[in-house]
Design a protein around this motif. Structure first.
Motif, mmCIF file in Angstrom:
data_model
loop_
_atom_site.group_PDB
_atom_site.id
_atom_site.type_symbol
_atom_site.label_atom_id
_atom_site.label_comp_id
_atom_site.label_asym_id
_atom_site.label_seq_id
_atom_site.Cartn_x
_atom_site.Cartn_y
_atom_site.Cartn_z
ATOM 1 N N ARG A 68 0.835 -1.213 0.000
ATOM 2 C CA ARG A 68 0.000 0.000 0.000
ATOM 3 C C ARG A 68 0.865 1.256 0.000
ATOM 4 N N GLU A 69 1.875 1.283 0.879
ATOM 5 C CA GLU A 69 2.731 2.463 0.966
ATOM 6 C C GLU A 69 3.563 2.641 -0.290
ATOM 7 N N ASP A 70 3.968 1.537 -0.897
ATOM 8 C CA ASP A 70 4.748 1.617 -2.130
ATOM 9 C C ASP A 70 3.919 2.249 -3.251
ATOM 10 N N ILE A 71 2.644 1.858 -3.349
ATOM 11 C CA ILE A 71 1.759 2.459 -4.357
ATOM 12 C C ILE A 71 1.643 3.959 -4.124
ATOM 13 N N ARG A 72 1.445 4.337 -2.881
ATOM 14 C CA ARG A 72 1.296 5.769 -2.560
ATOM 15 C C ARG A 72 2.557 6.557 -2.901
ATOM 16 N N GLN A 73 3.706 5.980 -2.578
ATOM 17 C CA GLN A 73 4.954 6.687 -2.859
ATOM 18 C C GLN A 73 5.187 6.836 -4.354
ATOM 19 N N HIS A 74 4.895 5.809 -5.100
ATOM 20 C CA HIS A 74 5.073 5.918 -6.554
ATOM 21 C C HIS A 74 4.119 6.944 -7.143
ATOM 22 N N LEU A 75 2.886 6.961 -6.676
ATOM 23 C CA LEU A 75 1.927 7.931 -7.181
ATOM 24 C C LEU A 75 2.409 9.356 -6.905
ATOM 25 N N HIS A 76 2.938 9.554 -5.699
ATOM 26 C CA HIS A 76 3.330 10.905 -5.285
ATOM 27 C C HIS A 76 4.702 11.300 -5.822
ATOM 28 N N TYR A 77 5.712 10.421 -5.619
ATOM 29 C CA TYR A 77 7.090 10.815 -5.906
ATOM 30 C C TYR A 77 7.564 10.433 -7.317
ATOM 31 N N THR A 78 7.053 9.340 -7.859
ATOM 32 C CA THR A 78 7.470 8.962 -9.210
ATOM 33 C C THR A 78 6.608 9.647 -10.263
ATOM 34 N N LEU A 79 5.300 9.714 -10.010
ATOM 35 C CA LEU A 79 4.382 10.265 -11.003
ATOM 36 C C LEU A 79 3.943 11.693 -10.690
ATOM 37 N N ALA A 80 4.296 12.180 -9.508
ATOM 38 C CA ALA A 80 3.951 13.559 -9.108
ATOM 39 C C ALA A 80 2.460 13.819 -9.197
ATOM 40 N N LYS A 81 1.674 12.890 -8.649
ATOM 41 C CA LYS A 81 0.221 13.011 -8.655
ATOM 42 C C LYS A 81 -0.312 12.783 -7.239
ATOM 43 N N ASP A 82 -1.545 13.237 -7.022
ATOM 44 C CA ASP A 82 -2.220 12.940 -5.764
ATOM 45 C C ASP A 82 -3.614 12.408 -6.082
ATOM 46 N N GLN A 83 -4.417 12.224 -5.042
ATOM 47 C CA GLN A 83 -5.728 11.609 -5.241
ATOM 48 C C GLN A 83 -6.640 12.466 -6.108
ATOM 49 N N TYR A 84 -6.354 13.765 -6.188
ATOM 50 C CA TYR A 84 -7.218 14.661 -6.947
ATOM 51 C C TYR A 84 -6.802 14.759 -8.417
ATOM 52 N N SER A 85 -5.514 14.683 -8.681
ATOM 53 C CA SER A 85 -5.034 14.877 -10.055
ATOM 54 C C SER A 85 -4.786 13.568 -10.800
ATOM 55 N N SER A 86 -4.783 12.450 -10.100
ATOM 56 C CA SER A 86 -4.421 11.186 -10.746
ATOM 57 C C SER A 86 -5.543 10.658 -11.630
ATOM 58 N N THR A 87 -5.151 10.129 -12.774
ATOM 59 C CA THR A 87 -6.089 9.486 -13.689
ATOM 60 C C THR A 87 -6.095 7.982 -13.416
ATOM 61 N N GLU A 88 -6.985 7.264 -14.098
ATOM 62 C CA GLU A 88 -6.993 5.802 -13.957
ATOM 63 C C GLU A 88 -5.655 5.212 -14.393
ATOM 64 N N TRP A 89 -5.065 5.811 -15.443
ATOM 65 C CA TRP A 89 -3.761 5.316 -15.908
ATOM 66 C C TRP A 89 -2.685 5.540 -14.836
ATOM 67 N N ASP A 90 -2.719 6.694 -14.157
ATOM 68 C CA ASP A 90 -1.747 6.960 -13.095
ATOM 69 C C ASP A 90 -1.877 5.934 -11.973
ATOM 70 N N LYS A 91 -3.113 5.635 -11.610
ATOM 71 C CA LYS A 91 -3.332 4.648 -10.547
ATOM 72 C C LYS A 91 -2.779 3.287 -10.961
ATOM 73 N N TYR A 92 -3.104 2.919 -12.201
ATOM 74 C CA TYR A 92 -2.605 1.640 -12.724
ATOM 75 C C TYR A 92 -1.076 1.631 -12.734
ATOM 76 N N LYS A 93 -0.466 2.714 -13.212
ATOM 77 C CA LYS A 93 0.996 2.742 -13.327
ATOM 78 C C LYS A 93 1.667 2.682 -11.955
ATOM 79 N N SER A 94 1.071 3.328 -10.973
ATOM 80 C CA SER A 94 1.656 3.279 -9.626
ATOM 81 C C SER A 94 1.625 1.857 -9.077
#
Length: 819
Positions: A21-47
């Protein structure tokens, strides 16, 4: 460092819910520079993918290093196609992480199904050939076979299919539109692939001729790697796909003179080599680009394999002990002259030594019995594009023909066996080249391998009896049961344990439950849920409502005349006519589902799609009929769509003309998921009948021998048409425009092929047998207990058709690799 020590140091390799769970969150935030508001379905999948890749990397590196340290013999699987589909579920299952990941994904606030659906199918194949290659990769990793799959990283995979006014419309497959997070680019792992040029011959001081291929036009092959994990065994093999890149650099002079297009033109032409997957997977008409693709794959892959070999060895005679090269169909058979060139021209081996090495290393899988589908390349094209290889092929042919002797009364034997045809415009026969240069040649089902030796390659089978063998195709139970039909997989595991996932023969234990009331009830409920799931998907994507209580009668495969989708839709017309005549007829409700793509240039196949859709339009909008009969063509067939359709099927249509389907693997997938088969004695249907018992499969139609006898005795499709009232009515309706009122002549090419042009695919010859067998299907389906008993017996007897068994056969019969 051992894997467990690395995991202790690196929390990102943690296999628990919290770490994931934490790894997904870190990738979304630090690798993809997204948060829960700006992330797309593709961003979620990629994280999620990046979190999974974190857990693959240690195993991937360790596996490759272990192969190197142990000097393992490597299998190099060369295929122009890999239909790998979506990978997320497959990766998680093989890592033993699916339930952990699902929980972690939900805790992050994502929807697991939405994340999974965001992945785009990697459609790097046309059908069975590419899907087989994907199954084999999974099995090689699961069995711990040191193997690398080599292919091409096409920018555009198999085309996306739209249906407009009933016609197939092709659109580019933009599978790389957002990148491919499962792939790792290796920019420093690249090789120059030469084309064109000329051959320069020089003589050394000892009088030995040396050949140099000079003045070539080079293209760079850049490696992209995708991990292939085995099932919960910490083994991660590699699929290496090559992308073409310009070797010339940027033409700065042209650019400075304002000629931008000219500056990039050469680069673009070179990069076209990996631009698009050819949609035809059987017949090619001399396209230079296709030949370039085949050599591009072969050259880059052999350079890579040879570089790996030379890190440890300097005695090239050890190559057969360290390398087994498998050519998946004729497409990679240029590996034979290319390895000869490398050994002679670059490593200075003599012909006999090089040939001995090559013929102990190369292997060829044949996938077709149709002579017109065996690749042949004009020697004029080959000599221009690959002048040195043409010389080598000529010499292989000359030396081989010296070993071929005429038999009494057969003066054409040499001409049939030549690698280079003896005609006005000679062609290089890639099948013949594959046989002459291979250690082993295999067919892909018992029937196919037997026919191969009796028909297209009978001369070679007599000349090289030791070369020919059979390896029946198989499917991976991880994707084609454990992944796509989780409920049935769990039911089986609950009764016999979980080891069947890697030992599919253990499914035999399920047969004891075939008449068990509780097991049958649960089995029936699972099938209904799968049918309801597919029905919901159909309604959501097309607006069509289908009845999950009806027989789901499904035919999914490439659209081709020999696969006879035409016969299935003609049966639908028979049912329609019967219901029109008597709306109260006691006919079991049936939903007939088609899916598949026709090659863009295959006019007749595209006309069959149009007929299916027009028939569907008439039937589905007839209120007197539509409650009992529905016909639908589901567009854009893919691995992901197959994963929805196969678990939902009641009846599996495997109705090819006997002798024309080499094996088939869809037949295996359907039976494994509890569908009953209606089919001819063709391909692997023969072996399926042997495994499940002839009472548990619906076999109809002529055998291979009967078809041959029928043709020899003057087959008359028109006579069948005149004598069978139902058949005549169906053909007349098609011919007279009943299903195309605005264009009455539209389907004349179909009726002409059936009645005037000899009905080559024996649609009319098998039609009555097929219709009668369908009545047996319906009667059996009405007996719920009997139908489910047969379906469970089918599931229980699919152990033989695991791709794990196929790979064991390859290891034992062809590759000389221990598993």
């Amino acid at each position: 460092m051992p894997t467990d020590q690395r995991q202790a140091l690196n929390p990102r390799t943690g296999m628990d819910v919290d770490s994931f769970r934490e790894d997904i969150r870190q990738h979304l935030h630090y690798t993809l520079a997204k948060d829960q508001y700006s992330s797309t379905e593709w961003d979620k999948y990629k994280s999620v993918v990046l979190a999974v890749m974190d857990r693959l990397h240690d195993r991937w590196i360790d596996t490759q290093q272990q192969y190197y340290d142990q000097q393992s013999k490597r299998v190099y699987y060369l295929s122009m196609e890999y239909l790998i589909g979506r990978l997320m579920d497959n990766m998680l299952i093989n890592l033993g992480l699916q339930d952990v990941a699902a929980e972690a994904i939900e805790e992050v606030g994502f929807d697991y199904d939405e994340v999974r659906e965001a992945e785009i199918d990697a459609g790097l194949g046309n059908g069975g050939l590419g899907r087989l290659a994907a199954c084999f990769l999974d099995s090689m990793a699961t069995l711990g076979v040191p193997a690398i799959g080599y292919g091409i990283r096409y920018d555009y995979g198999i085309f996306d299919q739209d249906i407009k006014d009933g016609w197939q419309i092709e659109k580019p497959d933009m599978w790389l539109q957002y990148g491919y997070p499962w792939g790792v680019e290796r920019p420093q792992k690249s090789y120059k692939v030469p084309f064109y040029g000329r051959v320069k011959a020089t003589e050394d001081k000892g009088g030995r001729l040396h050949f140099d291929w000079v003045d070539t036009h080079n293209v760079t092959a850049v490696a992209y790697d995708t991990p292939v994990p085995g099932f919960q065994n910490d083994v991660v093999n590699n699929l290496r796909l090559w992308k073409a890149s310009s070797d010339e650099g940027f033409d700065l002079k042209s650019f400075n003179q304002g000629e931008y297009i000219e500056a990039v033109r050469s680069n673009l032409l070179e990069e076209n080599i990996s631009r698009v997957l050819y949609p035809n997977d059987k017949v090619f008409k001399g396209q230079e680009l296709r030949l370039k693709q085949e050599f591009f794959l072969v050259s880059a892959s052999l350079q890579d394999a040879m570089a790996r070999f030379k890190k440890k060895f300097d005695d090239f005679r050890k190559i057969p002990q360290q390398m087994a090269v498998q050519c998946n169909d004729t497409h990679p058979n240029l590996a034979i002259p290319e390895m000869m060139r490398m050994l002679m021209d670059e490593e200075e081996l003599k012909w006999d030594t090089a040939w001995d090495i090559v013929t102990k290393t190369m292997n060829y899988t044949n996938h077709t019995l149709m002579p017109e589908a065996l690749e042949q390349w004009p020697i004029s094209l080959m000599s221009d594009l690959l002048p040195r290889h043409t010389q080598i092929i000529r010499e292989i042919d000359r030396r081989f023909l010296n070993t071929v002797h005429m038999t009494n009364g057969d003066s054409n034997r040499k001409d049939r066996m030549r690698i280079i045809s003896n005609e006005m415009n000679p062609r290089i026969r890639m099948g013949n080249l594959g046989i002459v240069g291979a250690k082993k040649v295999n067919g892909v089902s018992e029937l196919h391998s037997d026919l191969m030796k009796k028909t297209i390659f009978k001369d070679f089978a007599k000349h090289f009896p030791e070369k020919f063998t059979n390896v029946t195709n198989g499917i991976t139970p991880r994707r084609w049961l454990r992944q796509c039909n989780r409920d049935l997989a769990d039911l089986i595991s609950d009764r016999i344990g979980k080891d069947w996932v890697t030992h599919l023969d253990q499914l035999k234990e399920v047969e004891q439950f075939a008449e068990d009331a509780d097991f049958q009830e649960t089995f029936k409920e699972i099938k209904y849920r799968n049918k309801k799931r597919l029905a919901d998907h159909i309604e959501r994507t097309s607006g069509n409502v289908v009845n999950p209580n009806s027989i789901f009668d499904i035919q999914i495969k490439r659209i081709h005349e020999y696969k006879r989708q035409l016969m299935a839709v003609m049966h639908a017309i028979v049912l329609y006519n019967r219901l029109r005549e008597n709306p109260n007829a006691d006919i079991e409700p049936r939903t007939l589902l088609f899916a598949g793509k026709a090659a863009p240039g295959y006019t007749m196949a595209k006309l069959h799609i149009k007929l299916i859709n027009n028939v569907a339009e008439i039937i589905n909008n007839d209120p007197d009929v539509s409650s009992k009969l529905k016909v639908l063509f589901l567009p854009d067939y893919s691995v992901s769509l197959a994963e929805k359709m196969i678990p939902a099927a009641d009846l599996s249509e495997q109705i090819s003309t006997a002798g024309m389907e080499a094996s088939g693997t869809g037949n295996m997938k359907f039976a494994l998921n509890g569908a009953l088969t209606i089919g001819t004695l063709d391909g692997a249907n023969v072996e399926i009948r042997e495994q499940v018992g002839e009472d548990n499969i619906f076999i109809f139609g002529q055998t291979v021998d009967e078809i041959e006898e029928n043709r020899d005795s003057g087959y008359s499709p028109r006579k069948l048409y005149e004598e069978d009232e139902e058949l005549k009515q169906v053909i007349d309706q098609i011919h007279e425009g009943y299903f195309s009122p605005s264009e009455p002549d539209l389907f004349h090419p179909i009726t002409k092929a059936l009645l005037s042009d000899g009905d080559y695919f024996m649609v009319l010859g098998d039609f009555r047998s097929y219709v009668d067998k369908q009545e047996e299907v319906e009667a059996c389906y009405k007996d719920e207990f009997e139908w489910n008993r047969k379906a469970i017996i089918n599931v229980a007897n699919m152990g033989h058709f695991s791709s794990d068994r196929s790979i064991r056969d390859y290891c034992e019969r062809i590759w000389d690799v221990e598993v």
